[in-house]
Design a protein around this motif. Structure first.
Motif, PDB file in Angstrom:
ATOM      1  N   LEU A 170       0.799  -1.223   0.000  1.00 24.62           N
ATOM      2  CA  LEU A 170       0.000   0.000   0.000  1.00 24.62           C
ATOM      3  C   LEU A 170       0.835   1.278   0.000  1.00 24.62           C
ATOM      4  O   LEU A 170       0.284   2.369  -0.162  1.00 24.62           O
ATOM      5  CB  LEU A 170      -0.951   0.005   1.198  1.00 24.62           C
ATOM      6  N   HIS A 171       2.150   1.164   0.190  1.00 19.19           N
ATOM      7  CA  HIS A 171       3.044   2.336   0.161  1.00 19.19           C
ATOM      8  C   HIS A 171       2.547   3.447   1.100  1.00 19.19           C
ATOM      9  O   HIS A 171       2.299   4.575   0.676  1.00 19.19           O
ATOM     10  CB  HIS A 171       3.162   2.900  -1.248  1.00 19.19           C
ATOM     11  N   PRO A 172       2.367   3.185   2.390  1.00 20.47           N
ATOM     12  CA  PRO A 172       1.750   4.178   3.273  1.00 20.47           C
ATOM     13  C   PRO A 172       2.545   5.480   3.387  1.00 20.47           C
ATOM     14  O   PRO A 172       3.773   5.473   3.508  1.00 20.47           O
ATOM     15  CB  PRO A 172       1.692   3.454   4.624  1.00 20.47           C
ATOM     16  N   CYS A 173       1.815   6.579   3.335  1.00 22.51           N
ATOM     17  CA  CYS A 173       2.346   7.925   3.554  1.00 22.51           C
ATOM     18  C   CYS A 173       1.388   8.676   4.469  1.00 22.51           C
ATOM     19  O   CYS A 173       0.199   8.359   4.523  1.00 22.51           O
ATOM     20  CB  CYS A 173       2.486   8.696   2.239  1.00 22.51           C
ATOM     21  N   ARG A 194      -0.728  -5.465  13.959  1.00 21.73           N
ATOM     22  CA  ARG A 194      -0.276  -5.650  12.579  1.00 21.73           C
ATOM     23  C   ARG A 194       0.466  -4.391  12.161  1.00 21.73           C
ATOM     24  O   ARG A 194       0.323  -3.326  12.764  1.00 21.73           O
ATOM     25  CB  ARG A 194      -1.432  -5.966  11.637  1.00 21.73           C
ATOM     26  N   LEU A 195       1.233  -4.512  11.068  1.00 19.35           N
ATOM     27  CA  LEU A 195       2.066  -3.407  10.609  1.00 19.35           C
ATOM     28  C   LEU A 195       2.060  -3.370   9.090  1.00 19.35           C
ATOM     29  O   LEU A 195       2.210  -4.405   8.434  1.00 19.35           O
ATOM     30  CB  LEU A 195       3.504  -3.606  11.104  1.00 19.35           C
ATOM     31  N   VAL A 196       1.875  -2.171   8.527  1.00 18.68           N
ATOM     32  CA  VAL A 196       2.086  -1.952   7.097  1.00 18.68           C
ATOM     33  C   VAL A 196       3.340  -1.100   6.964  1.00 18.68           C
ATOM     34  O   VAL A 196       3.449  -0.030   7.587  1.00 18.68           O
ATOM     35  CB  VAL A 196       0.883  -1.257   6.436  1.00 18.68           C
ATOM     36  N   VAL A 197       4.305  -1.584   6.177  1.00 17.01           N
ATOM     37  CA  VAL A 197       5.604  -0.923   6.074  1.00 17.01           C
ATOM     38  C   VAL A 197       5.649  -0.033   4.833  1.00 17.01           C
ATOM     39  O   VAL A 197       4.947  -0.275   3.849  1.00 17.01           O
ATOM     40  CB  VAL A 197       6.749  -1.952   6.039  1.00 17.01           C
ATOM     41  N   LEU A 207       0.725   6.288  -0.723  1.00 13.55           N
ATOM     42  CA  LEU A 207      -0.718   6.463  -0.600  1.00 13.55           C
ATOM     43  C   LEU A 207      -1.040   6.909   0.821  1.00 13.55           C
ATOM     44  O   LEU A 207      -0.519   6.346   1.794  1.00 13.55           O
ATOM     45  CB  LEU A 207      -1.426   5.136  -0.900  1.00 13.55           C
ATOM     46  N   SER A 208      -1.894   7.908   0.944  1.00 16.21           N
ATOM     47  CA  SER A 208      -2.262   8.410   2.270  1.00 16.21           C
ATOM     48  C   SER A 208      -2.880   7.306   3.121  1.00 16.21           C
ATOM     49  O   SER A 208      -3.741   6.554   2.658  1.00 16.21           O
ATOM     50  CB  SER A 208      -3.267   9.554   2.138  1.00 16.21           C
ATOM     51  N   ILE A 209      -2.456   7.247   4.380  1.00 18.36           N
ATOM     52  CA  ILE A 209      -3.042   6.249   5.271  1.00 18.36           C
ATOM     53  C   ILE A 209      -4.478   6.611   5.651  1.00 18.36           C
ATOM     54  O   ILE A 209      -5.171   5.807   6.280  1.00 18.36           O
ATOM     55  CB  ILE A 209      -2.184   6.045   6.535  1.00 18.36           C
TER      56      ILE A 209
END
Length: 243
Positions: A170-173, A194-197, A207-209
């Motif tokens: 998801l490419h979190p930003c 859980r963790l999104v890196v 992508l905006s969280i």
């Protein structure tokens, strides 16, 4: 995600000497590093997601002329992370290549850097949606997911809350507001279970969280760990603004 309940029990980050943030993720000690890499201490394992190697050359083939140095810069940063730790395993958490022909477009020196990495550590390629076949001519193990301690590492987050999952994709930003201004940074996002890196690749984007793609992933209001220059900063959910 704005209506998520508050945490039922305290969960927080602790400062790490490397400039990162430590935490207990589903009971396993991890460090969120300023590079965007995840360090799993008990396994001596470094995890990086979404390198998207050769994205620049893919765009150039379609007439969008980006500087062709993204692969070299991404691998340079990865080599620096490997050199900084006494590790056993490097996990490439999917979308390591931007497309299925990226491996063929690798410069000789870049391919050699990946072979050298596999020669000094266990190298695991977790497949992603951009590189579902895994590497064809490079060494290492190709897996759909890998379990370590209380965690399961995979490329794409599974639907609904998933205790122990570490994923990329998801490419979190996060756009963080403070003192009347805002900055946008790549980030980790977690609820302690859980963790999104963040994406590790130089051209990977984010992508905006606050986007709906993150909705339903967390059982409680998450914390954001925003990447800065040599430091990771903890950010509360209420300080994160939509794009």
């Amino acid at each position: 995600m704005s209506a998520l309940p508050a945490a039922a029990a305290p969960y927080a980050f602790t400062a790490s000497p490397c400039g990162g943030l430590g935490m207990a993720l589903n009971g396993t000690a991890v460090t969120l590093r300023a590079s965007g890499a995840l360090w799993i201490e008990a396994a001596r394992m470094l995890v990086v997601a979404d390198l998207h190697l050769e994205k620049g050359s893919a765009y150039a083939a379609r007439g969008q002329m980006l500087p062709p140095y993204d692969t070299r810069e991404t691998l340079r940063r990865l080599q620096a992370e490997v050199a900084a730790a006494m590790l056993r395993t490097v996990v490439l958490l999917g979308d390591t290549f931007h497309d299925r022909r990226s491996e063929d477009r690798l410069a000789h020196d870049d391919a050699a850097a990946l072979r050298e990495l596999a020669g000094v550590t266990r190298l695991v390629w977790v497949v992603g949606n951009h590189d579902a076949d895994g590497p064809q001519g490079l060494p290492g193990e190709t897996l759909d997911e890998i379990a370590v301690e209380s965690l399961v590492l995979r490329h794409e987050p599974a639907p609904g809350p998933q205790a122990g999952e570490v994923a990329g994709h998801l490419h979190p930003c996060a756009r963080v507001a403070a003192a009347g201004a805002s900055v946008r940074r790549r980030c980790f996002v977690t609820d302690g279970a859980r963790l999104v890196v963040p994406a590790f690749g130089a051209y990977a984007g984010g992508l905006s969280i606050r986007d709906e793609a993150f909705a339903g992933l967390f059982a409680r209001a998450p914390l954001c760990a925003a990447l800065g220059a040599g430091r990771v900063r903890a950010v509360g959910w209420r300080s994160v603004r939509p794009d």
